[in-house]
Scaffold this motif. Structure first.
Motif, PDB file in Angstrom:
ATOM      1  N   GLY A  45       0.959  -1.352   0.040  1.00 36.44           N
ATOM      2  CA  GLY A  45      -0.067  -0.055   0.083  1.00 36.44           C
ATOM      3  C   GLY A  45       0.949   1.270  -0.085  1.00 36.44           C
ATOM      4  O   GLY A  45       0.348   2.376  -0.071  1.00 36.44           O
ATOM      5  N   ASP A  46       2.241   1.302  -0.064  1.00 39.01           N
ATOM      6  CA  ASP A  46       3.149   2.327   0.127  1.00 39.01           C
ATOM      7  C   ASP A  46       3.325   2.744  -1.470  1.00 39.01           C
ATOM      8  O   ASP A  46       3.642   2.132  -2.179  1.00 39.01           O
ATOM      9  CB  ASP A  46       4.310   1.737   0.634  1.00 39.01           C
ATOM     10  N   ASP A  47       2.761   4.129  -1.599  1.00 33.02           N
ATOM     11  CA  ASP A  47       2.759   4.643  -3.010  1.00 33.02           C
ATOM     12  C   ASP A  47       4.407   4.931  -3.589  1.00 33.02           C
ATOM     13  O   ASP A  47       4.515   4.570  -4.723  1.00 33.02           O
ATOM     14  CB  ASP A  47       2.244   6.112  -3.003  1.00 33.02           C
ATOM     15  N   ALA A  48       5.159   5.153  -2.808  1.00 37.91           N
ATOM     16  CA  ALA A  48       6.490   5.290  -3.062  1.00 37.91           C
ATOM     17  C   ALA A  48       6.998   4.028  -3.594  1.00 37.91           C
ATOM     18  O   ALA A  48       7.773   3.869  -4.471  1.00 37.91           O
ATOM     19  CB  ALA A  48       7.477   5.888  -2.029  1.00 37.91           C
ATOM     20  N   VAL A  49       6.854   2.822  -2.865  1.00 39.01           N
ATOM     21  CA  VAL A  49       7.319   1.470  -3.178  1.00 39.01           C
ATOM     22  C   VAL A  49       6.739   1.231  -4.494  1.00 39.01           C
ATOM     23  O   VAL A  49       7.174   0.539  -5.396  1.00 39.01           O
ATOM     24  CB  VAL A  49       6.632   0.644  -2.251  1.00 39.01           C
ATOM     25  N   GLU A  50       5.204   1.474  -4.683  1.00 38.43           N
ATOM     26  CA  GLU A  50       4.670   1.322  -5.988  1.00 38.43           C
ATOM     27  C   GLU A  50       5.358   1.704  -6.951  1.00 38.43           C
ATOM     28  O   GLU A  50       5.518   1.328  -8.007  1.00 38.43           O
ATOM     29  CB  GLU A  50       3.085   1.692  -5.579  1.00 38.43           C
ATOM     30  N   ALA A  63      10.250 -13.164   1.128  1.00 38.95           N
ATOM     31  CA  ALA A  63      11.464 -13.157   0.298  1.00 38.95           C
ATOM     32  C   ALA A  63      11.370 -11.926  -0.528  1.00 38.95           C
ATOM     33  O   ALA A  63      12.184 -11.223  -0.863  1.00 38.95           O
ATOM     34  CB  ALA A  63      11.346 -14.140  -0.661  1.00 38.95           C
ATOM     35  N   GLN A  64      10.146 -11.560  -0.958  1.00 38.90           N
ATOM     36  CA  GLN A  64      10.011 -10.347  -1.838  1.00 38.90           C
ATOM     37  C   GLN A  64      10.466  -9.228  -1.144  1.00 38.90           C
ATOM     38  O   GLN A  64      11.146  -8.232  -1.759  1.00 38.90           O
ATOM     39  CB  GLN A  64       8.530 -10.196  -2.478  1.00 38.90           C
ATOM     40  N   ASP A  65       9.963  -8.899  -0.103  1.00 38.79           N
ATOM     41  CA  ASP A  65      10.367  -7.894   0.633  1.00 38.79           C
ATOM     42  C   ASP A  65      11.737  -7.571   1.047  1.00 38.79           C
ATOM     43  O   ASP A  65      12.518  -6.668   0.778  1.00 38.79           O
ATOM     44  CB  ASP A  65       9.670  -7.566   2.158  1.00 38.79           C
ATOM     45  N   GLU A  66      12.298  -8.713   1.412  1.00 33.62           N
ATOM     46  CA  GLU A  66      13.671  -8.819   1.871  1.00 33.62           C
ATOM     47  C   GLU A  66      14.638  -8.495   0.521  1.00 33.62           C
ATOM     48  O   GLU A  66      15.586  -7.705   0.441  1.00 33.62           O
ATOM     49  CB  GLU A  66      14.202 -10.041   2.559  1.00 33.62           C
ATOM     50  N   ALA A  67      14.162  -9.185  -0.503  1.00 35.70           N
ATOM     51  CA  ALA A  67      14.963  -9.114  -1.799  1.00 35.70           C
ATOM     52  C   ALA A  67      15.119  -7.517  -2.341  1.00 35.70           C
ATOM     53  O   ALA A  67      16.012  -6.945  -2.659  1.00 35.70           O
ATOM     54  CB  ALA A  67      14.303  -9.618  -2.876  1.00 35.70           C
ATOM     55  N   TRP A  68      13.691  -7.041  -2.151  1.00 34.62           N
ATOM     56  CA  TRP A  68      13.481  -5.628  -2.547  1.00 34.62           C
ATOM     57  C   TRP A  68      14.378  -4.615  -1.813  1.00 34.62           C
ATOM     58  O   TRP A  68      15.063  -3.822  -2.325  1.00 34.62           O
ATOM     59  CB  TRP A  68      12.211  -5.290  -2.174  1.00 34.62           C
TER      60      TRP A  68
END
Lengths: 359, 359
Positions: A127-132, B109-114
């Motif tokens: 839900g984070d716009d920046a991440v998006e 995994a996705q979060d950490e990779a990111w």
DNA sequence: TTGAAAGCGCTAACAA
DNA sequence: TTGTTAGCGCTTTCAA
């Protein structure tokens, strides 16, 4: 007899291990060409199985052999660079936070993409716009074939500007006032199917415990409920519809109000509600389905299939949503309703509805 | 000023929209360089924010402007081709089939990779060896930084040969007899924690309904149960341990056997079992936690948090498994136990255990 | 039937 | 401070 693309040694006792390419320099097309004594163009033709290219059988054999010996793997980046496009499809999700089953969107998208030779690049924005924005940028930079923009529950969504730089499909959400292609569950049909499980058995006083939370699901399912009543010739009685918070506690608390209604059946907004309701009924000695028939929604396996008695429900087609999203994106199909495609919510009958109506 | 390879008019009244690069030719570094009147190398330096490179402030400004006007996006393929590596991490999963929460492995995994600038390439093999091989090939061809090989339940696994061509980490599984790095839940600690929820409250006759299905979880949790008893000075009584099928039906059916045991508390192999047990208890007028304290396992939110009373449980750290897998892969940490890393299963106390022991 | 050569978009010496 | 040049590994005309 000697070669073939087999993944075992080709001749002699000790050949190159096919595995363990980890260290050192990666094997390139040219390495293969050199070993086989041909040009890299020839190897390329063979590797890519170009039908038209007529390659001598002996040449082909030598190249095959060299490929196996060296454990050659084509470099996808280089290929993509040349072709200008990749075999990637991006999937950005706004978080799998609360609902366990929304992961099925990824699953369905992955399967369908794979089927057509594409791979999924997934990003979770929570839900984070920046991440998006970063996620979409990254996908664009990888020259994805297109992007699936998905939400964990069915809702209206705003389209991030960057999405317009590529093809995209909204999944489990939609952008009102635009003609952006979107794939969403058919809530109306779902509500109708749920109710019809009951009307088909002869129930005529059917309550509907809707959610307190505004959402397309809330409106759609109510509409479906009304449609089902109508086509069964049952007049709509607004007193039989009331709201509760859509979880177990909500269902539990709704029991008293429900029992005052003197109905023979109830359609709950979701399975969690139904689960809470079950609990309240057991404590009152009320039997499902003998005293009251119950239908849920979501068909959340871990709940619905294992309540006592197992709960009839209507499933949210998350897997299909993902898969259909990919098909839309790739232009494989343009289903009815395009650009707003509704996917059917399948009804699953279980023992929470008896074949006869309670007295 | 006049030309440029841009796909839109360059001057005139209307300025370039920054978005909507979809049609026509993609904007390249050279296009930007031409517009700004500099060389492509200069643009590259600016785009990549090289600290050492000293670029004139005016040049920088012009380039920035050109980038915005053209809506330039770097081409990740080209970058990767040059550097020889990508920012991809592959994740192959053997199916999210039955268990809803295992999707959390992907999530973690996705979060950490990111976080480290990597993107996940996911593939679902659904247990099909051919698909698995293709998936790994595809990842290798994309020159992934490494591969996470994950299973949806904790078990022993065989390592596909192709995995050896890159770095890899097993997630939620392990390869006996090898020193392959693996991240798995700490079942023993989990079983211990679950039991300790009960011993801490003073329970001394504690039953354990284990699973009938062989698995590391089955052995580990039993061991943990025994450890917890031991450290509470409670002798292990094998009569208090018996098996049931690990779902609601199993838990429901286990009630009678359990009640014969005359215990004050029970630790169920999983939440689904506990859910079935609850149901059986309600029907017998037995109250949780007043007559019997119950602890589950898995901490399956949709169940545990919403049973009546809410169920104490111990969570499987799927998210952490995925995240830790990435960290191991990238060499960010080498935790205790490496190459066999056990992740803690966190205990969550809820109202299914009272502060006092039943009579 | 095969090879030579150009070039995809970018980075990294090395010059200027 | 900036430009030139040579590739990264592959595909793809065009010749031979």
């Amino acid at each position: 007899m000697t070669s073939g693309k087999s993944s075992r040694d080709t001749e002699a006792d000790s050949v190159q291990p096919l595995t363990a390419r980890k260290p050192g320099h990666p094997v390139t097309l040219r390495d293969v060409a050199e070993l086989a004594g041909v040009s890299s163009a020839t190897v390329s033709l063979i590797v890519n199985k170009k039908k038209d290219a007529r390659i001598g059988v002996e040449t082909r054999r030598r190249v095959r052999e060299a490929i196996n010996q060296l454990g050659y793997r084509p470099n996808a980046m280089a290929k993509n660079l040349v072709s200008g496009t990749s075999r990637f499809i991006g999937l950005v999700a706004d978080g799998v936070a609360t609902t366990p089953f929304a992961g099925q969107i990824i699953h369905g998208a992955q399967d369908e993409a794979w089927k057509h030779g594409f791979v999924l690049l997934v990003a979770n924005t929570e839900g984070d716009d920046a991440v998006e924005e970063d996620a979409i940028s990254m996908m664009l930079e990888h020259k994805v074939r297109g992007i699936l923009y998905s939400t964990w529950f069915h809702r209206a969504a705003e389209i991030p500007a960057a999405l317009n730089e590529t093809d995209f499909v909204l999944v489990n959400c939609f952008a009102p006032g635009t003609d952006a292609p979107a794939v969403v569950p058919n809530e109306v049909q779902g509500g109708r199917s749920a109710t019809e499980i009951l009307t088909r058995k002869g129930h005529r006083r059917i309550a509907f415990i809707n959610a307190t939370t505004p959402a397309p699901a809330r409106d759609g399912r109510l509409q479906g409920y009304q449609q089902a009543l109508a086509s069964a010739g049952i007049p709509f009685d607004p007193h039989l519809v009331f709201d509760a918070y859509p979880d177990q506690e909500g269902g539990y608390a709704a029991a008293d109000k429900l029992l005052d209604l003197n109905v023979t059946a109830v359609f709950c907004y979701n399975d969690r509600m139904a689960m809470g309701l079950y609990d309240a009924l057991v404590r009152r000695g009320i039997s499902v389905p003998d005293d009251l028939a119950v239908v849920g929604f979501d068909n959340q396996e871990v709940i619905a299939a294992h309540l006592r008695p197992p709960l009839s429900s209507v499933g949210l087609p998350h897997y299909e949503l993902g898969a259909a999203g990919v098909r839309l994106l790739l232009g494989i199909e343009k289903p009815e309703g395009y650009p707003m495609v509704k996917i059917e919510c399948p009804a699953v009958e279980r023992d929470s509805v008896a074949s006869t109506v309670p007295a």
